[in-house]
Motif scaffolding. Structure first.
Motif, PDB file in Angstrom:
ATOM      1  N   ILE A 203      -5.161  13.607   2.201  1.00  0.00           N
ATOM      2  CA  ILE A 203      -4.269  12.451   2.080  1.00  0.00           C
ATOM      3  C   ILE A 203      -4.862  11.256   2.820  1.00  0.00           C
ATOM      4  CG2 ILE A 203      -1.985  11.551   2.697  1.00  0.00           C
ATOM      5  CD1 ILE A 203      -0.877  14.333   2.066  1.00  0.00           C
ATOM      6  N   VAL A 204      -5.437  11.494   4.001  1.00  0.00           N
ATOM      7  CA  VAL A 204      -6.086  10.423   4.763  1.00  0.00           C
ATOM      8  C   VAL A 204      -7.182   9.784   3.913  1.00  0.00           C
ATOM      9  CG1 VAL A 204      -7.563   9.921   6.760  1.00  0.00           C
ATOM     10  CG2 VAL A 204      -5.541  11.371   7.031  1.00  0.00           C
ATOM     11  N   LEU A 205      -8.034  10.620   3.321  1.00  0.00           N
ATOM     12  CA  LEU A 205      -9.119  10.109   2.473  1.00  0.00           C
ATOM     13  C   LEU A 205      -8.576   9.328   1.275  1.00  0.00           C
ATOM     14  CD1 LEU A 205     -11.631  13.099   2.498  1.00  0.00           C
ATOM     15  CD2 LEU A 205     -12.084  10.772   3.288  1.00  0.00           C
ATOM     16  N   ALA A 206      -7.530   9.850   0.643  1.00  0.00           N
ATOM     17  CA  ALA A 206      -6.960   9.182  -0.530  1.00  0.00           C
ATOM     18  C   ALA A 206      -6.361   7.823  -0.161  1.00  0.00           C
ATOM     19  CB  ALA A 206      -5.902  10.071  -1.173  1.00  0.00           C
ATOM     20  N   VAL A 207      -5.613   7.761   0.941  1.00  0.00           N
ATOM     21  CA  VAL A 207      -4.983   6.503   1.350  1.00  0.00           C
ATOM     22  C   VAL A 207      -6.040   5.479   1.744  1.00  0.00           C
ATOM     23  CG1 VAL A 207      -3.475   5.424   3.072  1.00  0.00           C
ATOM     24  CG2 VAL A 207      -2.788   7.557   1.975  1.00  0.00           C
ATOM     25  N   VAL A 208      -7.031   5.899   2.511  1.00  0.00           N
ATOM     26  CA  VAL A 208      -8.101   4.986   2.917  1.00  0.00           C
ATOM     27  C   VAL A 208      -8.871   4.486   1.686  1.00  0.00           C
ATOM     28  CG1 VAL A 208     -10.309   4.854   4.142  1.00  0.00           C
ATOM     29  CG2 VAL A 208      -8.320   5.812   5.278  1.00  0.00           C
ATOM     30  N   ALA A 209      -9.125   5.379   0.739  1.00  0.00           N
ATOM     31  CA  ALA A 209      -9.814   4.971  -0.495  1.00  0.00           C
ATOM     32  C   ALA A 209      -8.996   3.929  -1.251  1.00  0.00           C
ATOM     33  CB  ALA A 209     -10.094   6.184  -1.370  1.00  0.00           C
ATOM     34  N   LEU A 210      -7.673   4.115  -1.312  1.00  0.00           N
ATOM     35  CA  LEU A 210      -6.816   3.138  -1.988  1.00  0.00           C
ATOM     36  C   LEU A 210      -6.807   1.800  -1.257  1.00  0.00           C
ATOM     37  CD1 LEU A 210      -3.803   5.393  -3.023  1.00  0.00           C
ATOM     38  CD2 LEU A 210      -5.517   4.339  -4.531  1.00  0.00           C
ATOM     39  N   VAL A 211      -6.798   1.823   0.081  1.00  0.00           N
ATOM     40  CA  VAL A 211      -6.857   0.591   0.869  1.00  0.00           C
ATOM     41  C   VAL A 211      -8.150  -0.157   0.564  1.00  0.00           C
ATOM     42  CG1 VAL A 211      -7.099  -0.305   3.222  1.00  0.00           C
ATOM     43  CG2 VAL A 211      -5.324   1.380   2.715  1.00  0.00           C
ATOM     44  N   LEU A 212      -9.273   0.551   0.576  1.00  0.00           N
ATOM     45  CA  LEU A 212     -10.569  -0.082   0.314  1.00  0.00           C
ATOM     46  C   LEU A 212     -10.657  -0.603  -1.121  1.00  0.00           C
ATOM     47  CD1 LEU A 212     -12.939   2.374   2.199  1.00  0.00           C
ATOM     48  CD2 LEU A 212     -12.227   0.076   2.910  1.00  0.00           C
ATOM     49  N   LEU A 213     -10.172   0.177  -2.064  1.00  0.00           N
ATOM     50  CA  LEU A 213     -10.190  -0.252  -3.458  1.00  0.00           C
ATOM     51  C   LEU A 213      -9.334  -1.507  -3.647  1.00  0.00           C
ATOM     52  CD1 LEU A 213     -11.119   0.337  -6.370  1.00  0.00           C
ATOM     53  CD2 LEU A 213      -9.036   1.712  -6.634  1.00  0.00           C
ATOM     54  N   GLY A 214      -8.165  -1.508  -3.034  1.00  0.00           N
ATOM     55  CA  GLY A 214      -7.295  -2.683  -3.116  1.00  0.00           C
ATOM     56  C   GLY A 214      -7.955  -3.920  -2.541  1.00  0.00           C
ATOM     57  N   ALA A 215      -8.604  -3.785  -1.376  1.00  0.00           N
ATOM     58  CA  ALA A 215      -9.300  -4.927  -0.762  1.00  0.00           C
ATOM     59  C   ALA A 215     -10.447  -5.397  -1.646  1.00  0.00           C
ATOM     60  CB  ALA A 215      -9.819  -4.539   0.618  1.00  0.00           C
ATOM     61  N   TYR A 216     -11.171  -4.447  -2.213  1.00  0.00           N
ATOM     62  CA  TYR A 216     -12.307  -4.803  -3.073  1.00  0.00           C
ATOM     63  C   TYR A 216     -11.838  -5.595  -4.295  1.00  0.00           C
ATOM     64  CZ  TYR A 216     -16.201  -4.396  -6.310  1.00  0.00           C
ATOM     65  OH  TYR A 216     -17.202  -4.692  -7.197  1.00  0.00           O
ATOM     66  N   ILE A 217     -10.796  -5.106  -4.941  1.00  0.00           N
ATOM     67  CA  ILE A 217     -10.332  -5.744  -6.173  1.00  0.00           C
ATOM     68  C   ILE A 217      -9.622  -7.069  -5.892  1.00  0.00           C
ATOM     69  CG2 ILE A 217      -8.693  -5.530  -8.096  1.00  0.00           C
ATOM     70  CD1 ILE A 217      -9.353  -2.492  -8.077  1.00  0.00           C
ATOM     71  N   LEU A 218      -8.669  -7.062  -4.973  1.00  0.00           N
ATOM     72  CA  LEU A 218      -7.839  -8.250  -4.764  1.00  0.00           C
ATOM     73  C   LEU A 218      -8.583  -9.411  -4.115  1.00  0.00           C
ATOM     74  CD1 LEU A 218      -4.555  -6.485  -3.689  1.00  0.00           C
ATOM     75  CD2 LEU A 218      -5.104  -7.513  -5.897  1.00  0.00           C
ATOM     76  N   ASP A 219      -9.644  -9.134  -3.374  1.00  0.00           N
ATOM     77  CA  ASP A 219     -10.418 -10.225  -2.761  1.00  0.00           C
ATOM     78  C   ASP A 219     -11.768 -10.397  -3.454  1.00  0.00           C
ATOM     79  OD1 ASP A 219     -10.776 -12.315  -0.897  1.00  0.00           O
ATOM     80  OD2 ASP A 219     -12.080 -11.025   0.292  1.00  0.00           O
ATOM     81  N   HIS A 220     -11.908  -9.863  -4.649  1.00  0.00           N
ATOM     82  CA  HIS A 220     -13.174 -10.003  -5.363  1.00  0.00           C
ATOM     83  C   HIS A 220     -13.355 -11.464  -5.786  1.00  0.00           C
ATOM     84  CE1 HIS A 220     -16.395  -9.400  -8.235  1.00  0.00           C
ATOM     85  NE2 HIS A 220     -16.581  -8.227  -7.643  1.00  0.00           N
ATOM     86  N   PRO A 221     -14.559 -12.011  -5.584  1.00  0.00           N
ATOM     87  CA  PRO A 221     -14.794 -13.418  -5.938  1.00  0.00           C
ATOM     88  C   PRO A 221     -14.520 -13.747  -7.406  1.00  0.00           C
ATOM     89  CG  PRO A 221     -16.633 -12.541  -4.670  1.00  0.00           C
ATOM     90  CD  PRO A 221     -15.717 -11.391  -4.959  1.00  0.00           C
ATOM     91  N   ALA A 222     -14.644 -12.781  -8.288  1.00  0.00           N
ATOM     92  CA  ALA A 222     -14.420 -13.044  -9.716  1.00  0.00           C
ATOM     93  C   ALA A 222     -12.958 -13.335 -10.024  1.00  0.00           C
ATOM     94  CB  ALA A 222     -14.893 -11.854 -10.543  1.00  0.00           C
ATOM     95  N   ILE A 223     -12.036 -12.857  -9.203  1.00  0.00           N
ATOM     96  CA  ILE A 223     -10.613 -13.033  -9.492  1.00  0.00           C
ATOM     97  C   ILE A 223     -10.179 -14.485  -9.301  1.00  0.00           C
ATOM     98  CG2 ILE A 223      -8.286 -12.454  -8.694  1.00  0.00           C
ATOM     99  CD1 ILE A 223      -9.185  -9.610  -8.424  1.00  0.00           C
TER     100      ILE A 223
END
Length: 193
Positions: free
Chosen positions: A110-130
Motif C-alpha cells: 500500500i505504501v508503494l502504491a500510494v507513493v507511486a500515485l503521488v509521484l504520478l499525479g505530480a508528474y502529470i499535473l505539473d507537466h510542462p505540456a499541460i
C-alpha cells in the motif's frame, strides 16, 4: 519504551522514501525549475521528517507534544522568506512522502502504491505540456498607472503592449504611493514560435 523499538521494515520504508523523494524533488522539480535551494531544503526536510516520524511512531507521544511540534513548524514558516505556490507544493509533497513511508503498520504494498500515485499525479499535473502556453512573471512598475484598479481591461491591454505578450490577467501585490511604484504578478500567453 524505546528499548523495545525494533527496526522491522524501517530500512525498506526508508529506501522507498528516499527513492520516491529523489524522483519527486530531483527528477521532477529540479529538472523543471532548477531551484537548488528548494531541492536541498525539501530533500533534507524529508529525511529529517522520516527520522522524527519513525521515532515518534515507536514511542508514546502525547497530543500536547504533537501540537508543540506543529507550533515549531509554524515558526519556521513565519521566519522563512516567502516561497511560491509551486515550491510549497513540492515541499509538502516531499514531507508527505516521508509521512506515508515512516508510519509503521501500513503494508508495504500500500505504501508503494500510494507513493507511486503521488509521484504520478505530480508528474502529470505539473507537466510542462499541460500549461505550456501560459506563464507568469513578477514585475515592478516605476509609475502607478491610474487605471490599474479602476479600469482593469485597459491596464491589461497596456501591460500587453509594454511586455509584448498577450496578458491574460494580472494581480496587484503592492502599491507604493510614496515611491510611485506598483508590484504585480502578470499572467500571459507565451508567444508561439
Amino acid at each position: 519504551m524505546l528499548e523495545t523499538f525494533a527496526f522491522g521494515d524501517t530500512p525498506i520504508r526508508f529506501g522507498i522514501d528516499v527513492v520516491s523523494m529523489t524522483i519527486l524533488v530531483f527528477g521532477l522539480y529540479y529538472r523543471r525549475y532548477r531551484d537548488k535551494e528548494l531541492v536541498t531544503a525539501a530533500s533534507l526536510f524529508n529525511i529529517f521528517a522520516f527520522g522524527v516520524l519513525s521515532i515518534l511512531s515507536a514511542v508514546e507521544f502525547s497530543l500536547a507534544a504533537g501540537f508543540g511540534l506543529f507550533a515549531i513548524l509554524a515558526l519556521f514558516t513565519l521566519r522563512s522568506e516567502q516561497i511560491s505556490k509551486v515550491e510549497i507544493t513540492y515541499f509538502f509533497g516531499s514531507v508527505s512522502i516521508a509521512v506515508i513511508c515512516a508510519i509503521p503498520g501500513t503494508p508495504l504494498a500500500i505504501v508503494l502504491a500510494v507513493v507511486a500515485l503521488v509521484l504520478l499525479g505530480a508528474y502529470i499535473l505539473d507537466h510542462p505540456a499541460i500549461l505550456r502556453s501560459s506563464d507568469g512573471v513578477k514585475i515592478t512598475l516605476d509609475k502607478i498607472d491610474h487605471e490599474a484598479l479602476s479600469q482593469p481591461e485597459k491596464m491589461r491591454r497596456d501591460l500587453s503592449e509594454r511586455l509584448g505578450v498577450d496578458v491574460m490577467s494580472y494581480q496587484i501585490t503592492a502599491l507604493d504611493y510614496i515611491n510611485d511604484m506598483a508590484r504585480m504578478n502578470v499572467f500571459f500567453r507565451k508567444p508561439r514560435h
